[in-house]
Motif scaffolding. Structure first.
Motif, PDB file in Angstrom:
ATOM      1  N   UNK A 132       0.845  -1.215  -0.128  1.00  0.00           N
ATOM      2  CA  UNK A 132      -0.182  -0.010   0.048  1.00  0.00           C
ATOM      3  C   UNK A 132       0.956   1.396   0.123  1.00  0.00           C
ATOM      4  N   UNK A 133       0.738   2.136  -1.040  1.00  0.00           N
ATOM      5  CA  UNK A 133       1.415   3.406  -0.956  1.00  0.00           C
ATOM      6  C   UNK A 133       0.917   4.517  -0.353  1.00  0.00           C
ATOM      7  N   UNK A 134      -0.104   4.268   0.529  1.00  0.00           N
ATOM      8  CA  UNK A 134      -0.677   5.389   1.362  1.00  0.00           C
ATOM      9  C   UNK A 134      -1.076   4.915   2.725  1.00  0.00           C
ATOM     10  N   UNK A 135      -0.929   5.613   3.708  1.00  0.00           N
ATOM     11  CA  UNK A 135      -1.448   5.233   5.060  1.00  0.00           C
ATOM     12  C   UNK A 135      -0.916   6.131   6.199  1.00  0.00           C
ATOM     13  N   UNK A 165       8.096  -0.287   5.282  1.00  0.00           N
ATOM     14  CA  UNK A 165       7.007  -1.078   5.127  1.00  0.00           C
ATOM     15  C   UNK A 165       6.339  -0.214   4.067  1.00  0.00           C
ATOM     16  N   UNK A 166       6.398   1.103   4.215  1.00  0.00           N
ATOM     17  CA  UNK A 166       5.539   1.946   3.081  1.00  0.00           C
ATOM     18  C   UNK A 166       6.449   1.826   1.774  1.00  0.00           C
ATOM     19  N   UNK A 167       7.660   1.138   1.640  1.00  0.00           N
ATOM     20  CA  UNK A 167       8.097   1.129   0.385  1.00  0.00           C
ATOM     21  C   UNK A 167       9.131   2.474  -0.217  1.00  0.00           C
ATOM     22  N   UNK A 168       9.602   3.066   0.893  1.00  0.00           N
ATOM     23  CA  UNK A 168      10.309   4.041   0.521  1.00  0.00           C
ATOM     24  C   UNK A 168      11.865   3.511   0.410  1.00  0.00           C
ATOM     25  N   UNK A 227       3.554   9.728  -3.275  1.00  0.00           N
ATOM     26  CA  UNK A 227       4.311  10.942  -3.542  1.00  0.00           C
ATOM     27  C   UNK A 227       5.387  11.111  -2.354  1.00  0.00           C
ATOM     28  N   UNK A 228       5.037  11.107  -1.015  1.00  0.00           N
ATOM     29  CA  UNK A 228       5.972  11.733  -0.041  1.00  0.00           C
ATOM     30  C   UNK A 228       5.518  11.017   1.184  1.00  0.00           C
ATOM     31  N   UNK A 229       6.524  11.411   2.368  1.00  0.00           N
ATOM     32  CA  UNK A 229       6.037  10.865   3.672  1.00  0.00           C
ATOM     33  C   UNK A 229       6.127  12.399   4.533  1.00  0.00           C
ATOM     34  N   UNK A 277       9.061  15.005   2.936  1.00  0.00           N
ATOM     35  CA  UNK A 277      10.106  14.239   2.470  1.00  0.00           C
ATOM     36  C   UNK A 277       9.583  13.497   1.292  1.00  0.00           C
ATOM     37  N   UNK A 278       9.865  13.938  -0.080  1.00  0.00           N
ATOM     38  CA  UNK A 278       9.410  13.129  -1.137  1.00  0.00           C
ATOM     39  C   UNK A 278       9.892  11.911  -1.248  1.00  0.00           C
ATOM     40  N   UNK A 279       9.461  11.059  -2.117  1.00  0.00           N
ATOM     41  CA  UNK A 279      10.038   9.662  -2.460  1.00  0.00           C
ATOM     42  C   UNK A 279      11.125   9.664  -3.507  1.00  0.00           C
TER      43      UNK A 279
END
Length: 143
Positions: free
Chosen positions: A10-13, A39-42, A80-82, A135-137
């Motif tokens: 999942x790329x959002x959370x 876990x968020x795939x950064x 897109x970002x954290x 911070x952007x990906x």
């Protein structure tokens, strides 16, 4: 999106963390930050940037925290970002954080950072201070 061809990522959370405002908790904060971001795939570079930046922010908040305060961190991420929101009740407004050496490091490691503080809270005996960083990906051209 599939990372290994089998597990959907999942790329959002959103994840919330609350720890005592104590320097002994910094290792836990670092570990949680890294785990959430991986876990968020950064990428490992982005994970390292955010972990170091948040460590600086949390250290400043802990140093200024009133007795018995907590550090509350919200991690919000998408494709897109954290976005990280760190908050604590401190003995002074957020100005101390913005003028530290660590602040300059955080500025270099993030795409944006902002500090806000509320008026003195008589119930909590301090100033609620919030630091938000993004911070952007991908690489955004930081030097």
């Amino acid at each position: 999106m599939f990372t290994d061809g089998a597990v959907p990522v999942s790329l959002s959370g959103e994840v919330a963390v609350r720890l005592p405002a104590d320097a002994g908790q910094l290792a836990m904060m670092r570990a949680l930050t890294e785990t959430i971001m991986l876990t968020a795939d950064f990428t490992i570079d982005v994970v390292t940037d955010v972990r170091v930046a948040l460590d600086e922010v949390a250290t400043a908040l802990i140093a200024a925290a009133v007795p018995g305060a907590w550090i509350e961190c919200d991690f919000l991420f998408d494709e897109h970002r954290m976005r990280v929101r760190a908050a604590a009740v401190t003995s002074s407004d957020g100005g101390l954080i913005e003028h530290s050496f660590g602040w300059h490091l955080v500025e270099k490691l993030t795409d944006s950072i902002a500090v806000s503080s509320a008026d003195f809270d008589t119930v909590r005996c301090g100033y609620p201070v919030v630091v938000e960083l993004v911070r952007c990906r991908g690489d955004t051209g930081r030097e």
